[in-house]
Design an enzyme around this catalytic site. Structure first.
Site, PDB file in Angstrom:
ATOM      1  N   SER A 135      49.557  12.619  -3.993  1.00  0.00           N
ATOM      2  CA  SER A 135      49.540  14.065  -4.045  1.00  0.00           C
ATOM      3  C   SER A 135      49.699  14.670  -2.751  1.00  0.00           C
ATOM      4  CB  SER A 135      47.907  14.344  -4.450  1.00  0.00           C
ATOM      5  OG  SER A 135      47.545  14.041  -5.640  1.00  0.00           O
TER       6      SER A 135
HETATM    7  N1  SAH Z   1      44.820  10.240  -5.931  1.00  0.00           N
HETATM    8  C1  SAH Z   1      46.199  10.069  -5.722  1.00  0.00           C
HETATM    9  C2  SAH Z   1      47.075  10.734  -6.784  1.00  0.00           C
HETATM   10  C3  SAH Z   1      47.642   9.975  -7.856  1.00  0.00           C
HETATM   11  S1  SAH Z   1      48.600  10.556  -8.995  1.00  0.00           S
HETATM   12  C4  SAH Z   1      46.540  10.486  -4.394  1.00  0.00           C
HETATM   13  O1  SAH Z   1      45.797  10.047  -3.609  1.00  0.00           O
HETATM   14  O2  SAH Z   1      47.389  10.901  -3.972  1.00  0.00           O
HETATM   15  C5  SAH Z   1      47.506  10.648 -10.318  1.00  0.00           C
HETATM   16  C6  SAH Z   1      47.116   9.331 -11.005  1.00  0.00           C
HETATM   17  O3  SAH Z   1      46.220   9.377 -12.030  1.00  0.00           O
HETATM   18  C7  SAH Z   1      48.045   8.353 -11.461  1.00  0.00           C
HETATM   19  O4  SAH Z   1      48.101   7.200 -10.452  1.00  0.00           O
HETATM   20  C8  SAH Z   1      47.885   8.053 -12.871  1.00  0.00           C
HETATM   21  O5  SAH Z   1      48.064   6.792 -13.521  1.00  0.00           O
HETATM   22  C9  SAH Z   1      46.229   8.270 -12.899  1.00  0.00           C
HETATM   23  N2  SAH Z   1      45.794   8.666 -14.152  1.00  0.00           N
HETATM   24  C10 SAH Z   1      46.307   9.503 -15.209  1.00  0.00           C
HETATM   25  N3  SAH Z   1      45.348   9.299 -16.353  1.00  0.00           N
HETATM   26  C11 SAH Z   1      44.426   8.601 -15.955  1.00  0.00           C
HETATM   27  C12 SAH Z   1      42.981   8.301 -16.584  1.00  0.00           C
HETATM   28  N4  SAH Z   1      42.762   8.556 -17.712  1.00  0.00           N
HETATM   29  N5  SAH Z   1      42.345   7.384 -15.879  1.00  0.00           N
HETATM   30  C13 SAH Z   1      42.780   7.021 -14.744  1.00  0.00           C
HETATM   31  N6  SAH Z   1      43.641   7.093 -13.988  1.00  0.00           N
HETATM   32  C14 SAH Z   1      44.605   8.250 -14.584  1.00  0.00           C
END
Ligand code: SAH
Length: 288
Positions: A135
């Site tokens: 993010s």
């Molecule tokens: N928190 C991260 C951003 C990751 S992007 C950071 O530090 O930058 C969002 C993530 O959410 C992705 O890896 C995706 O696989 C996950 N995601 C989407 N739906 C989800 C769910 N139902 N349960 C767990 N993770 C999920």
């Protein structure tokens, strides 16, 4: 590395040196930023991790190991570059000094592959493989700031993150909450987050592989919940796992998304506030 060096946050010199060595030791270090190279990096990290059953075959090395000259690496990932990023985030409106300090303490470049280090401190999301992104620093800081603005002076016991990705936001959260639980549904990303976080030796993060839409009832209730992926609505299971007085921050929507704050004011009452437009990857059910 001495014991002193291992404390979190790590001195950046040790981080740069360690990452440079890792880059040298890793075949086919990617120099070009593409989602594919991020995926390969994830696969490589999986190879080093103890659990590797879901591992896709690693791409064969295409080039000799690339050494990143230390002076260049230092220039790319210096304290000053990260502090400048934090200054820009503050200029965009994030005021909570504890959140800004946490952003300043976490070496974001360690959560992306070496080929993306030069972009690690710009305020942008970047590919981490599997069509997912790390993010944007501003939105990470903004969500945590909103979660901390509770009736408890910002004190947070347990917090839950849905969507660990590469583990960056979990690391930032670990500096503002007593305990951080983070769930990821894509196994190689769960493993990537583990290997990214390992050298930082953060004691208060628990990573969970599973469907975050179900929450983590065994660890509930949570004083704060942050969703790092956007659904059409916030799952009821997550609302039920908030403590009274707890705050949940989530992107909601499909093409047009807004950041929503949900406060639990009693056993059966939640207040919903829409904050600002945002852009996140989709929240999806199940695991893979
Ligand atoms: N928190 C991260 C951003 C990751 S992007 C950071 O530090 O930058 C969002 C993530 O959410 C992705 O890896 C995706 O696989 C996950 N995601 C989407 N739906 C989800 C769910 N139902 N349960 C767990 N993770 C999920």
């Amino acid at each position: 590395m001495t014991d002193k060096d291992k404390r979190f946050p790590l001195p950046l010199s040790s981080v740069v040196e360690k990452s440079r060595k890792a880059a040298q030791a890793t075949p086919a270090s990617a120099k070009v930023a593409t989602p594919q190279t991020a995926t390969q990096n994830a696969a490589r990290n999986m190879q080093r991790a103890p659990v590797s059953s879901a591992l896709p075959p690693a791409a064969p090395p295409r080039a000799a190991p690339q050494a990143i000259p230390s002076n260049r690496a230092n220039a790319l990932v210096s304290d000053a570059v990260r502090t400048a990023m934090v200054t820009r985030v503050a200029r965009q409106g994030v005021k909570d000094s504890k959140v800004l300090a946490a952003l300043d303490a976490v070496p974001r470049h360690m959560f992306v592959e070496p080929g993306l280090w030069s972009q690690a401190y710009i305020d942008a999301s970047l590919p981490i493989g599997h069509h997912q992104t790390i993010s944007q620093p501003y939105i990470v800081a903004r969500m945590i700031e909103v979660m901390r603005a509770n009736g408890n002076g910002g004190v947070l016991g347990k917090v839950l993150e849905i969507g660990t990705g590469c583990g960056y936001q979990a690391a930032v959260l670990s500096l503002v909450a007593k305990e951080v639980y983070s769930i990821e549904r894509i196994k190689p990303l769960h493993e990537l987050a583990k290997s990214n976080l390992r050298p930082l030796r953060i004691a208060n993060i628990r990573l969970q592989y599973g469907d975050g839409m179900l929450g983590l009832p065994q660890a509930a209730p949570f004083d704060g919940i942050i969703l790092a992926a956007a659904g059409m609505e916030v799952p009821q299971a997550l609302l039920d796992q908030m403590s009274i007085g707890g705050r949940l921050v989530a992107p909601v929507g499909a093409r047009h998304q807004v950041l929503q704050l949900i406060e639990r004011v009693s056993k059966f009452e939640w207040i919903n506030t829409t904050l600002e437009d945002c852009h996140f990857v989709p929240l999806r059910p199940g695991v893979m």
